[in-house]
Design a protein around this motif. Structure first.
Motif, short mmCIF file in Angstrom:
data_model
loop_
_atom_site.label_atom_id
_atom_site.label_comp_id
_atom_site.label_asym_id
_atom_site.label_seq_id
_atom_site.Cartn_x
_atom_site.Cartn_y
_atom_site.Cartn_z
N ASP A 199 0.83 -1.20 0.00
CA ASP A 199 0.00 0.00 0.00
C ASP A 199 0.87 1.25 0.00
N GLN A 200 0.32 2.39 0.43
CA GLN A 200 1.05 3.65 0.40
C GLN A 200 2.25 3.64 1.34
N THR A 201 2.27 2.81 2.39
CA THR A 201 3.44 2.78 3.27
C THR A 201 4.65 2.24 2.53
N TRP A 202 4.44 1.25 1.66
CA TRP A 202 5.54 0.69 0.87
C TRP A 202 6.03 1.71 -0.15
N HIS B 155 5.79 4.96 0.03
CA HIS B 155 6.47 6.02 0.77
C HIS B 155 7.89 5.60 1.12
N PHE B 156 8.06 4.38 1.57
CA PHE B 156 9.38 3.85 1.90
C PHE B 156 10.31 3.88 0.68
N LEU B 157 9.83 3.38 -0.45
CA LEU B 157 10.65 3.34 -1.66
C LEU B 157 10.99 4.74 -2.15
N ASP B 158 10.03 5.67 -2.06
CA ASP B 158 10.24 7.03 -2.54
C ASP B 158 11.29 7.79 -1.74
N GLN B 159 11.43 7.49 -0.48
CA GLN B 159 12.37 8.27 0.33
C GLN B 159 13.78 7.68 0.37
N MET B 160 14.02 6.56 -0.30
CA MET B 160 15.35 5.95 -0.34
C MET B 160 16.30 6.86 -1.10
N GLN B 161 17.52 7.02 -0.55
CA GLN B 161 18.55 7.85 -1.18
C GLN B 161 19.79 6.98 -1.42
N ALA B 162 20.63 7.42 -2.35
CA ALA B 162 21.78 6.62 -2.79
C ALA B 162 22.74 6.28 -1.66
N ASP B 163 22.91 7.17 -0.68
CA ASP B 163 23.88 6.91 0.38
C ASP B 163 23.25 6.32 1.64
#
Length: 136
Positions: free
Chosen positions: A14-17, A19-27
């Motif tokens: 759902d939206q929690t997944w 949101h998690f993927l969207d906020q991932m950054q390279a470092d």
């Protein structure tokens, strides 16, 4: 900070997944602490099925291409405080096995595999079973 961004994720896609993927950054360094199914003394889940790897864990690997992952195979708490017990067993050891994996090299094994996702899950389960002592 050990955990500058803590993100709870539901069991549903759902939206929690998202949101998690969207906020991932390279470092980023990802530390996943899943509250999963508790393994019983016989090594199975509450429905009598073998413990399996959830699909989200496999999906996260692709987010970290070019990096390394630390696979941590917990030896579990099922021998200390099994489901249904009222009191934990005291003075028992808790341990885990760690394996450093180059994600690109790991995923390359499965890139031409039409059932790659299923084979990755099976491979991780086999690795887990190889490193976790047989307590039952």
């Amino acid at each position: 900070y050990l955990a500058p961004r803590v993100t709870p994720i539901s069991r549903k896609r759902d939206q929690t997944w998202s949101h998690f993927l969207d906020q991932m950054q390279a470092d980023d360094i990802l530390i996943a602490m899943p509250e999963g199914r508790m393994r019983r003394l016989d090594g199975k889940d509450k429905n009598g099925k073998p413990m399996t790897i959830r699909g989200g864990a496999i999906e996260m690997l692709s987010l970290f291409r070019g990096k390394k992952a630390l696979f941590l195979y917990s030896h579990g708490l099922h021998h200390i405080f099994p489901p249904g017990a009222y009191i934990p067993k005291l003075f028992k050891s808790v341990s885990a096995h760690a394996e450093c994996v180059d994600i690109d090299m790991y995923l390359k094994q499965f890139e031409h595999d039409s059932d790659g996702r299923q084979h990755i899950a099976k491979d991780i389960e086999q690795r887990r079973d190889q490193y976790i002592p047989k307590l039952f």
